[in-house]
Write a protein that holds these residues in place. Sequence first.
Motif, PDB file in Angstrom:
ATOM      1  N   ASP A  26      -9.222  26.044  -8.007  1.00 53.73           N
ATOM      2  CA  ASP A  26      -8.672  27.064  -6.963  1.00 53.73           C
ATOM      3  C   ASP A  26      -7.623  26.613  -5.758  1.00 53.73           C
ATOM      4  N   SER A  27      -8.159  25.553  -5.158  1.00 50.68           N
ATOM      5  CA  SER A  27      -7.389  25.216  -4.127  1.00 50.68           C
ATOM      6  C   SER A  27      -6.965  23.381  -4.200  1.00 50.68           C
ATOM      7  N   SER A  82      -0.449  28.372  -0.838  1.00 50.11           N
ATOM      8  CA  SER A  82      -1.021  29.625  -1.263  1.00 50.11           C
ATOM      9  C   SER A  82      -0.506  30.984  -0.673  1.00 50.11           C
ATOM     10  N   LYS A  85       2.610  31.475  -2.879  1.00 49.82           N
ATOM     11  CA  LYS A  85       2.499  31.980  -4.023  1.00 49.82           C
ATOM     12  C   LYS A  85       1.790  33.322  -4.062  1.00 49.82           C
ATOM     13  N   ASP A  86       1.279  33.822  -3.044  1.00 47.46           N
ATOM     14  CA  ASP A  86       0.419  35.042  -3.141  1.00 47.46           C
ATOM     15  C   ASP A  86       1.288  35.970  -2.638  1.00 47.46           C
TER      16      ASP A  86
END
Length: 98
Positions: A26-27, A82, A85-86
């Motif tokens: 996830d990370s 993140s 990306k999001d």
Amino acid sequence: MSSDDDRWSAAEEDSQVSKLTRKARDSPFVPVGLAGFVAVVGYGLYRLRRRGDQKMSVHLIHMRVAAQGFVVGAITIGVLFSMYKDYVKPKFKSGGKK
């Protein structure tokens, strides 16, 4: 009231390894931060004998600050990646329209 499907089973519970694997997936920058932390602490312990006339407390403070800095830097890069990306990348794909 409860059926056989609702019962808890120890085999269904996630193990620590599977939790760590899922967190790494996830990370990915969290394990990088932890690896950097371990590397800095290992290097600090290696350099402990050759610190010269530097006090032990000063050496340990420098080692702690370097290790914390590596972890905070890795997590910050992970958060920025993140966010990109999001939030940023989808806006460029859609042409900036909502």
